[in-house]
Design a protein around this motif. Structure first.
Motif, PDB file in Angstrom:
ATOM      1  N   TYR A 175      -9.612   4.377  -3.414  1.00 21.21           N
ATOM      2  CA  TYR A 175      -8.951   4.209  -4.706  1.00 21.21           C
ATOM      3  C   TYR A 175      -7.768   3.242  -4.641  1.00 21.21           C
ATOM      4  CZ  TYR A 175     -11.794   8.181  -6.117  1.00 21.21           C
ATOM      5  OH  TYR A 175     -12.854   9.001  -6.397  1.00 21.21           O
ATOM      6  N   ASN A 176      -7.648   2.504  -3.543  1.00 19.62           N
ATOM      7  CA  ASN A 176      -6.608   1.482  -3.376  1.00 19.62           C
ATOM      8  C   ASN A 176      -5.210   2.047  -3.648  1.00 19.62           C
ATOM      9  OD1 ASN A 176      -5.600  -1.060  -2.811  1.00 19.62           O
ATOM     10  ND2 ASN A 176      -5.863  -1.816  -4.880  1.00 19.62           N
ATOM     11  N   ILE A 177      -4.902   3.168  -3.004  1.00 18.61           N
ATOM     12  CA  ILE A 177      -3.612   3.823  -3.198  1.00 18.61           C
ATOM     13  C   ILE A 177      -2.682   3.552  -2.017  1.00 18.61           C
ATOM     14  CG2 ILE A 177      -2.484   6.092  -3.335  1.00 18.61           C
ATOM     15  CD1 ILE A 177      -5.185   6.891  -4.863  1.00 18.61           C
ATOM     16  N   TYR A 178      -3.222   3.610  -0.810  1.00 19.13           N
ATOM     17  CA  TYR A 178      -2.381   3.493   0.381  1.00 19.13           C
ATOM     18  C   TYR A 178      -2.328   2.073   0.945  1.00 19.13           C
ATOM     19  CZ  TYR A 178      -2.719   8.547   0.132  1.00 19.13           C
ATOM     20  OH  TYR A 178      -2.665   9.843  -0.313  1.00 19.13           O
ATOM     21  N   SER A 179      -3.374   1.272   0.716  1.00 22.27           N
ATOM     22  CA  SER A 179      -3.377  -0.088   1.274  1.00 22.27           C
ATOM     23  C   SER A 179      -2.281  -0.984   0.687  1.00 22.27           C
ATOM     24  CB  SER A 179      -4.756  -0.732   1.118  1.00 22.27           C
ATOM     25  OG  SER A 179      -5.291  -0.498  -0.147  1.00 22.27           O
ATOM     26  N   PRO A 180      -1.924  -0.857  -0.614  1.00 20.02           N
ATOM     27  CA  PRO A 180      -0.809  -1.679  -1.094  1.00 20.02           C
ATOM     28  C   PRO A 180       0.507  -1.388  -0.380  1.00 20.02           C
ATOM     29  CG  PRO A 180      -2.040  -0.814  -2.958  1.00 20.02           C
ATOM     30  CD  PRO A 180      -2.562  -0.132  -1.741  1.00 20.02           C
ATOM     31  N   LEU A 181       0.647  -0.179   0.167  1.00 20.72           N
ATOM     32  CA  LEU A 181       1.872   0.158   0.905  1.00 20.72           C
ATOM     33  C   LEU A 181       2.000  -0.694   2.160  1.00 20.72           C
ATOM     34  CD1 LEU A 181       2.073   4.047   0.675  1.00 20.72           C
ATOM     35  CD2 LEU A 181       3.764   2.432  -0.142  1.00 20.72           C
ATOM     36  N   LEU A 182       0.897  -0.835   2.909  1.00 17.59           N
ATOM     37  CA  LEU A 182       0.930  -1.665   4.123  1.00 17.59           C
ATOM     38  C   LEU A 182       1.228  -3.116   3.763  1.00 17.59           C
ATOM     39  CD1 LEU A 182      -2.081  -0.333   6.246  1.00 17.59           C
ATOM     40  CD2 LEU A 182       0.273   0.421   6.239  1.00 17.59           C
ATOM     41  N   PHE A 183       0.664  -3.556   2.654  1.00 18.25           N
ATOM     42  CA  PHE A 183       0.888  -4.921   2.158  1.00 18.25           C
ATOM     43  C   PHE A 183       2.377  -5.124   1.855  1.00 18.25           C
ATOM     44  CE2 PHE A 183       0.736  -8.088  -1.353  1.00 18.25           C
ATOM     45  CZ  PHE A 183       0.002  -9.081  -0.735  1.00 18.25           C
ATOM     46  N   LYS A 184       2.981  -4.135   1.196  1.00 21.94           N
ATOM     47  CA  LYS A 184       4.394  -4.248   0.813  1.00 21.94           C
ATOM     48  C   LYS A 184       5.319  -4.123   2.018  1.00 21.94           C
ATOM     49  CE  LYS A 184       3.612  -2.726  -3.900  1.00 21.94           C
ATOM     50  NZ  LYS A 184       3.597  -1.576  -4.821  1.00 21.94           N
ATOM     51  N   TYR A 185       4.933  -3.304   2.996  1.00 26.49           N
ATOM     52  CA  TYR A 185       5.731  -3.205   4.226  1.00 26.49           C
ATOM     53  C   TYR A 185       5.822  -4.563   4.916  1.00 26.49           C
ATOM     54  CZ  TYR A 185       6.108   1.927   4.552  1.00 26.49           C
ATOM     55  OH  TYR A 185       6.430   3.238   4.353  1.00 26.49           O
ATOM     56  N   PHE A 186       4.694  -5.255   4.978  1.00 23.64           N
ATOM     57  CA  PHE A 186       4.633  -6.567   5.634  1.00 23.64           C
ATOM     58  C   PHE A 186       5.565  -7.559   4.932  1.00 23.64           C
ATOM     59  CE2 PHE A 186       2.662 -10.811   5.968  1.00 23.64           C
ATOM     60  CZ  PHE A 186       2.549 -10.945   7.341  1.00 23.64           C
ATOM     61  N   LEU A 187       5.540  -7.549   3.602  1.00 25.76           N
ATOM     62  CA  LEU A 187       6.385  -8.474   2.837  1.00 25.76           C
ATOM     63  C   LEU A 187       7.860  -8.088   2.947  1.00 25.76           C
ATOM     64  CD1 LEU A 187       4.229  -8.864  -0.417  1.00 25.76           C
ATOM     65  CD2 LEU A 187       4.288 -10.378   1.562  1.00 25.76           C
ATOM     66  N   ALA A 188       8.137  -6.779   2.896  1.00 26.07           N
ATOM     67  CA  ALA A 188       9.529  -6.316   2.992  1.00 26.07           C
ATOM     68  C   ALA A 188      10.129  -6.679   4.343  1.00 26.07           C
ATOM     69  CB  ALA A 188       9.586  -4.806   2.772  1.00 26.07           C
ATOM     70  N   GLU A 189       9.326  -6.586   5.390  1.00 21.64           N
ATOM     71  CA  GLU A 189       9.797  -6.960   6.731  1.00 21.64           C
ATOM     72  C   GLU A 189      10.158  -8.442   6.770  1.00 21.64           C
ATOM     73  OE1 GLU A 189      10.774  -6.365  10.755  1.00 21.64           O
ATOM     74  OE2 GLU A 189      10.345  -4.893   9.196  1.00 21.64           O
ATOM     75  N   GLY A 190       9.389  -9.247   6.049  1.00 17.35           N
ATOM     76  CA  GLY A 190       9.685 -10.678   5.973  1.00 17.35           C
ATOM     77  C   GLY A 190      11.010 -10.946   5.288  1.00 17.35           C
ATOM     78  N   ILE A 191      11.280 -10.225   4.216  1.00 17.19           N
ATOM     79  CA  ILE A 191      12.541 -10.422   3.485  1.00 17.19           C
ATOM     80  C   ILE A 191      13.726  -9.980   4.336  1.00 17.19           C
ATOM     81  CG2 ILE A 191      13.884  -9.448   1.559  1.00 17.19           C
ATOM     82  CD1 ILE A 191      11.561  -9.964  -0.228  1.00 17.19           C
ATOM     83  N   VAL A 192      13.575  -8.858   5.034  1.00 14.26           N
ATOM     84  CA  VAL A 192      14.658  -8.346   5.876  1.00 14.26           C
ATOM     85  C   VAL A 192      14.990  -9.334   6.995  1.00 14.26           C
ATOM     86  CG1 VAL A 192      15.166  -6.557   7.594  1.00 14.26           C
ATOM     87  CG2 VAL A 192      14.321  -5.909   5.361  1.00 14.26           C
ATOM     88  N   ASN A 193      13.974 -10.020   7.519  1.00  9.96           N
ATOM     89  CA  ASN A 193      14.194 -10.965   8.619  1.00  9.96           C
ATOM     90  C   ASN A 193      14.454 -12.393   8.145  1.00  9.96           C
ATOM     91  OD1 ASN A 193      13.848  -9.254  10.977  1.00  9.96           O
ATOM     92  ND2 ASN A 193      11.746  -9.025  10.282  1.00  9.96           N
ATOM     93  N   GLY A 194      14.494 -12.597   6.836  1.00  8.50           N
ATOM     94  CA  GLY A 194      14.759 -13.932   6.313  1.00  8.50           C
ATOM     95  C   GLY A 194      13.588 -14.882   6.419  1.00  8.50           C
ATOM     96  N   HIS A 195      12.371 -14.355   6.546  1.00  6.18           N
ATOM     97  CA  HIS A 195      11.187 -15.211   6.607  1.00  6.18           C
ATOM     98  C   HIS A 195      10.811 -15.696   5.205  1.00  6.18           C
ATOM     99  CE1 HIS A 195       9.814 -12.936  10.489  1.00  6.18           C
ATOM    100  NE2 HIS A 195      10.846 -13.718  10.693  1.00  6.18           N
ATOM    101  N   THR A 196      10.079 -16.797   5.155  1.00  6.44           N
ATOM    102  CA  THR A 196       9.564 -17.291   3.875  1.00  6.44           C
ATOM    103  C   THR A 196       8.295 -16.515   3.529  1.00  6.44           C
ATOM    104  OG1 THR A 196      10.428 -19.474   4.411  1.00  6.44           O
ATOM    105  CG2 THR A 196       8.798 -19.361   2.645  1.00  6.44           C
ATOM    106  N   LEU A 197       8.180 -16.105   2.273  1.00  7.67           N
ATOM    107  CA  LEU A 197       7.005 -15.341   1.840  1.00  7.67           C
ATOM    108  C   LEU A 197       6.129 -16.192   0.937  1.00  7.67           C
ATOM    109  CD1 LEU A 197       8.416 -11.825   0.844  1.00  7.67           C
ATOM    110  CD2 LEU A 197       7.715 -12.627   3.074  1.00  7.67           C
TER     111      LEU A 197
END
Lengths: 423, 318
Positions: A90-112
């Motif tokens: 039902y695509n409930i938990y996979s968006p969380l992993l997607f958002k974790y990856f992006l949030a980690e990029g923002i915290v480290n100053g990476h370009t998204l």
């Protein structure tokens, strides 16, 4: 294509990145002689925020945003590789992993670079989880936001020999020097972090001419437009080394949501004998070429359970470097099964890459389950309750066997045998 | 004929509205998956009625039934808020000269959002199955998503607060591919099934930033398209039995007696079972006969027995 020329077709190792950095003099303090990239000496490792070299093969790694997943994937996600997340039913938990990856990029100053056909990337970023910082992290965050402008220190006296060197600038708010952070899914990421981050969004409906919607041409050019967008960003911002980055070396984190779904104009989910079944595999093949020759890492979520032709799923897995599958208990018999009462689903590590060697970092933990708590998404080893009574029947014990999929010896395939868990 | 509310109805009515409210709580696509046996048009009409009574504008894209048939049973206050886009009479736009035939349903679907008034809007598609038969699955999915996402296109009405799409899907008509593709777009998914003349709705809600909820309601739809909820799976005694079926006595033609006669009951009571702990046995154990020898235990101390008369803690100054 400097990186490609230096390292060949393989993924970028940290030494390769260092040699590339040595050519464009980015550091204010450089030693002369062999250490600075002279022919006689080996290049020094380049320090990029949010990265670390793999202890196994020297590969430059970035965090997926979930430390438990990093550990299972051999320390993290290698720069230049592709992580495929097979969505839960039902695509409930996979968006969380997607958002974790992006949030980690923002915290480290990476370009998204966020691409979606379903949600506007700006909305996706607004819903990223907030980082959980310890006292040191909070102090660093305060230092970043209360830092004086560079003009204030213009009259600072430094050694005369360094005055002609370009000054290093901080790229974005690097909150913590740690590799991998924890996030609170119940809270949103601070707005000032988002505003100071560098990101690019690709929302498919905005890149489609109004007259073409629903036309066969539109259906085939969605992936093409996305690849052109990627190529443009990688080239103009210097992630491929062709156009050197102005500031400190940085990583490009690419996230693609619901790839292969009908919203991308792909009919692999609707028909078994799709008209353009090769479209997705072509896209992934070209994308992997772009990743290999740039300082970037990519995460893709894909509705694998909807793909009608399983041969396409196999091809997509083969074209991905790392494959992680999520299996949710919602709506299934396992939701009420007492064996699984402490968990919300199973996580399957379907493929781990072999990078610069013949073996891979295969985890000794085979049976993994995940749980979404109020604040954290956790991955744990699947522990079954002790079978002390006759309440757990033989049938429910056998039900566990197919779900506990084991890693194959080659790390890419799954073992077909239904093996029991050993306790 | 309006029905009088009984005490039972008054007790259940808030729960029925609670079920409808949970389905209409968020925007996006609400998918009603029905079958031949358990049809979902009644529930679709109940949701339309609820939306209209909340003051929302309701647009219906009717493909399978005529406008008169669809409006039948809905009150005048509901019908006044209902705009019916008729694809039933002329599905392929043959009455419009020079119009491409396949464009009819898709054009109607795309133009619906632009015709709406200010405020929240409910769009009902009766049915998605008909549209799937006339529009390619990929194109329909994209149109559905554009319809349920507020202000995706620049041409959309900026005054619309929230768009809710109610889609009826006859899942038996399609393979797993199209059903799965359409389901993946749904924010709320209702699967209709049932047992013994009672309909059940299994509702899966996928709300953003929250955990998914999965619950099952048992209900029946009244003639005025309001819901009557039931407490879980109904018992046999609650169900209406068909008067034409003959009731067979299960106790007839048995190989054993269910009812004992008086003599048989006395014989049964007087029988002493061999291993039963009877009062006679109890008396024999408590009051043994004097002449009867009873077992005894003789203990002779061994030479190696350590019999120490001294207190081992004697040296402790407590």
């Amino acid at each position: 294509m400097a990186a490609a020329a230096t390292c060949g077709a393989g993924t970028l190792s940290s030494e390769c990145v260092a040699s590339e950095a040595g050519q464009s003099r980015t550091s204010s303090f450089q030693r002369r002689g062999k250490a600075s990239g002279a022919p006689g000496g080996g290049p020094r490792l380049l320090s990029i925020a949010g990265t670390r070299p793999s202890v196994r093969n020297g590969q430059l790694l970035v965090s997926t945003g979930l430390p438990a997943l990093d550990q299972l994937l051999g320390g993290g996600l290698a720069v230049g590789t592709l992580l495929l997340i097979e969505e839960d039913k039902y695509n409930i938990y996979s968006p969380l992993l997607f958002k974790y990856f992006l949030a980690e990029g923002i915290v480290n100053g990476h370009t998204l670079l966020v691409a979606s056909a379903k949600e506007n990337p700006a909305n996706i970023l607004q819903e990223l989880p907030a980082p959980l910082l310890d006292d040191n992290g909070k102090k660093e965050l305060e230092d970043v936001h209360s830092a004086k402008p560079p003009e204030a220190d213009a009259n600072m006296k430094i050694a005369w020999r360094y005055q002609l060197q370009p000054r290093m600038e901080q790229v974005g708010p690097v909150l913590s020097s740690r590799f991998g952070h924890y996030y609170d899914v119940s809270r949103r990421i601070p707005q000032e972090l988002l505003e100071s981050s560098n990101w690019h969004g690709f929302f498919l409906p905005e890149h489609t001419p109004p007259g073409l919607k629903g036309e066969p041409c539109f259906l085939s050019c969605g992936y093409m437009k996305l690849l052109q967008f990627f190529q443009n960003i990688i080239y103009t911002e210097g992630f491929d080394g062709a156009n050197p980055q102005k500031k400190q070396k940085n990583i490009l984190r690419i996230g693609i949501q619901n790839l292969g779904s009908p919203l991308w104009g792909d009919d692999i989910c609707c028909k078994e004998n799709s008209d353009n079944h090769h479209r997705l595999t072509k896209f992934l093949y070209i994308l992997r070429g772009l990743l290999r020759s740039s300082l970037s890492a990519c995460i893709i979520t894909m509705p694998a359970q909807l793909v009608q032709n399983k041969a396409i799923t196999t091809r997509v897995r083969n074209l991905s470097d790392t494959v992680v599958g999520l299996e949710s208990f919602i709506g299934s018999e396992r939701e009420t099964n007492p064996l699984y009462k402490d968990y919300h689903g199973l996580i399957h590590i379907r493929k781990i890459p072999r990078l610069n060697n013949l073996t891979c970092d295969e985890s000794d933990v085979k049976d993994l389950a995940f749980k979404l708590k109020r604040k954290l998404f956790t991955i744990e080893r699947l522990h079954l309750p002790p079978d002390l009574s006759d309440t757990v029947g033989r049938s429910s014990r056998q039900d566990l066997a197919p779900s506990t999929t084991l890693l194959g010896t080659g790390c890419s395939g799954m073992t077909g045998g239904k093996k029991r868990l050993d306790f | 004929m309006p029905r009088l509310l009984s005490g039972d109805d008054i007790r259940r009515r808030p729960e029925a509205s609670e079920m409808l409210d949970s389905l209409l709580a968020t925007g996006g696509l609400v998918l009603l998956r029905d079958s031949v046996e358990w049809e979902g048009r009644g529930l679709l009409k109940a949701l339309i009625k609820k939306s209209a009574l909340r003051g929302e504008q309701v647009h219906v894209l009717g493909c399978e039934v005529s406008e008169e048939e669809f409006r039948e049973g809905l009150g005048s206050d509901v019908n006044s808020r209902l705009v019916y886009h008729d694809l039933f009479r002329d599905p392929l736009n043959w009455s419009q000269p020079g119009e491409a035939a396949p464009e009819g349903p898709l054009k109607a679907l795309r133009s619906m959002c632009r015709r709406t008034d200010r405020g929240s809007v409910t769009i009902a598609l009766d049915s998605l199955s008909w549209l799937l038969c006339h529009i390619p699955c990929v194109t329909l999915c994209q149109a559905l998503h554009a319809l349920s996402q507020r202000n995706v296109d620049p041409g959309d009405n900026p005054l619309i607060e929230q768009v809710r799409v109610l889609g009826l899907l006859h899942e038996e008509l399609h393979g797993p591919g199209p059903v799965g593709a359409v389901s993946s777009l749904a924010h709320t998914e209702v699967t209709l099934s049932g047992k013994m003349d009672q309909t059940s709705a299994s509702i899966l809600c996928r709300r953003p930033q929250q955990r998914a909820t999965y619950q099952t309601w048992w209900f029946s739809i009244l003639p005025d398209f309001s819901l009557d909820l039931h407490e879980g799976l109904p018992l046999h005694s609650e169900l209406h039995r068909d008067p034409h079926t003959t009731q067979v006595d299960p106790a007839s033609h048995l190989t054993f007696n269910l009812h004992l006669s008086k003599k048989e009951r006395e014989a049964k009571d007087s029988l002493t079972l061999p291993f039963q702990f009877s009062s006679e046995k109890q008396q024999a154990l408590l009051h043994p006969v004097p002449g009867q020898t009873t077992g005894r235990i003789f203990y002779e101390p061994d030479a190696f027995d350590d019999v120490d008369q001294e207190d081992p803690d004697d040296d402790l100054d407590i």
